[in-house]
Design a protein around this motif. Structure first.
Motif, short mmCIF file in Angstrom:
data_model
loop_
_atom_site.label_atom_id
_atom_site.label_comp_id
_atom_site.label_asym_id
_atom_site.label_seq_id
_atom_site.Cartn_x
_atom_site.Cartn_y
_atom_site.Cartn_z
N ASP A 220 19.89 27.60 15.04
CA ASP A 220 18.52 27.08 14.94
C ASP A 220 17.84 26.95 16.30
OD1 ASP A 220 18.95 26.88 12.24
OD2 ASP A 220 19.26 24.70 12.25
N VAL A 262 22.11 30.06 11.62
CA VAL A 262 20.85 29.42 11.25
C VAL A 262 21.05 28.61 9.97
CG1 VAL A 262 18.44 29.84 10.60
CG2 VAL A 262 19.53 31.25 12.37
N THR A 263 20.38 27.47 9.90
CA THR A 263 20.43 26.59 8.72
C THR A 263 19.04 26.55 8.09
OG1 THR A 263 19.74 24.53 9.81
CG2 THR A 263 22.08 25.17 10.02
N GLY A 266 16.24 25.68 10.35
CA GLY A 266 15.76 26.75 11.22
C GLY A 266 14.73 27.62 10.53
N TRP A 269 11.46 25.74 10.45
CA TRP A 269 10.75 25.74 11.72
C TRP A 269 10.06 27.07 11.98
CZ3 TRP A 269 8.64 22.53 14.91
CH2 TRP A 269 8.24 22.96 16.18
N LYS A 327 14.30 16.70 13.84
CA LYS A 327 14.70 18.08 14.10
C LYS A 327 13.51 18.90 14.59
CE LYS A 327 18.79 18.72 11.23
NZ LYS A 327 19.41 19.49 10.12
N PHE A 331 13.39 21.14 17.93
CA PHE A 331 13.09 22.57 17.94
C PHE A 331 11.91 22.87 18.85
CE2 PHE A 331 14.84 22.97 13.35
CZ PHE A 331 16.13 22.97 13.83
#
Length: 355
Positions: A220, A262-263, A266, A269, A327, A331
């Motif tokens: 991410d 990546v989750t 991510g 975002w 988060k 990011f």
């Protein structure tokens, strides 16, 4: 709340590339079933749509290639390349897949939709002008971009491809033109072997193919940097009239074909940032189309992460995709080391000063 179209059709489940093939109907079935639970569908519009004609397909593909795929209609399993098989209704499904994107562009241009997610298969970004490959029959996103140029008169279209694999077909389609800016982040070296950092386009297209070849293991925070420092600034500089996203969930942590991390946060975002820059430069006109992704849970969770951002509403369906403020702040400030991105930025700045 935005007017978000979701394109789905049971026909897409009829494309059967073969027993144990990773690009299976279950990839969509798990998403469709989740969409039908509770009140999730109430947040979206589900337009009807038609298949594209062979004439539209020929905007991006040779007549011989279109005829080759069409000839598989009604047949049993046919191999178009070692990885790419068709079944009796695959050609029909492929025509509807490209048709979903074209219909989405029409409705976005007319203001009926603000954005859309085309949950289609077969995927498209590997298909080249003269041949199907890499699980892809026709190049859905390239056909849609060609159609937008011809029918809508667009002169600047951005395609951001975050699939695990480089979209060789999409890049080749627009390698010599500045009417489409293609940006790809992908695992490299890996299938299909293209997408080196030095592949930047030819003649009028020089600087309009931008590649971020990654060694694997990026998650991410690295993808946040890619979007924050390269994709969004170049998009602002280019001022596209339309943004297309080739969305692959094979960069998800645990995908059987990939090595990225990546989750759902991510994906949220990246989608959020692309929506924000779309609002700045092209009145929010953005269409997302499904490419790869082979872990079913990751497909479902990643898809709803994107959908939640597209419609601008928290979707309470029990999956861990909603992006927390904590988060998001992390990011936004990401400075994690990513040497591959740093190398790409050096190339990009030669064509896009000030990035």
């Amino acid at each position: 709340m935005r007017k978000t179209g979701v394109y789905r059709n049971e026909l897409f489940l009829e494309h059967q590339p073969g027993f144990s093939h990773p690009e299976s109907p279950e990839r969509l079935r798990v998403i469709y079933e989740a969409l039908d639970k509770g009140d999730i569908a109430e947040h979206f519009l589900f337009p009807g749509f038609d298949p594209v004609s062979q004439e539209v397909l020929r905007l991006n593909h040779s007549a011989a290639m279109v005829e080759q795929v069409a000839a598989t209609h009604g047949q049993g399993h046919t191999y178009l390349d070692p990885d790419t098989q068709t079944s009796a209704r695959s050609y029909e499904a492929a025509c509807f897949a490209a048709g979903a994107l074209v219909d989405g562009l029409v409705r976005i241009e007319q203001g009926e939709l603000d954005n859309a997610f085309c949950l289609v298969r077969p995927p498209g970004h590997h298909a080249e002008q003269d041949g199907s490959m890499g699980f892809c029959l026709f190049n859905n996103v390239a056909v849609a971009a060609r159609w937008a140029i011809q029918e809508l008169g667009m002169q600047r279209i951005l395609i951001f491809d975050w699939d695990l694999h480089h979209g060789n077909g999409t890049q080749k389609s627009f390698y010599d033109t500045d009417k489409v800016l293609y940006i790809s982040s992908h695992l490299y070296p890996y299938y299909p072997g293209t997408g080196a950092v030095i592949e930047v386009g030819n003649s009028a297209g020089a600087g309009y193919s931008l590649n971020i070849p990654l060694p694997g293991g990026q998650g991410d925070m690295e993808y946040a940097r890619i979007v924050n420092e390269l994709v969004v600034p170049v998009t602002r500089a280019y001022q596209p009239e339309l943004i297309l996203i080739s969305c692959g969930f094979d960069i998800h942590d645990g995908d059987p074909l990939g090595s990225m991390q990546v989750t759902p946060a991510g994906y949220s975002w990246m989608t959020r940032q692309m929506l924000a820059v779309a609002d700045e430069v092209c009145n929010g006109k953005m269409l997302v189309t499904l490419e790869g992704g082979y872990n079913l849970t990751a497909m479902r969770d990643g898809c709803f992460a994107v959908l939640a951002e597209l419609c601008g509403k928290k979707l309470d369906c029990g999956y861990p995709f909603n992006l927390s403020k904590e988060k998001a702040d992390r990011f936004a400030a990401s400075s994690v080391a990513c040497p591959a991105l740093d190398q790409s930025l050096q190339i990009v700045r030669g064509y896009w000063p000030g990035i």
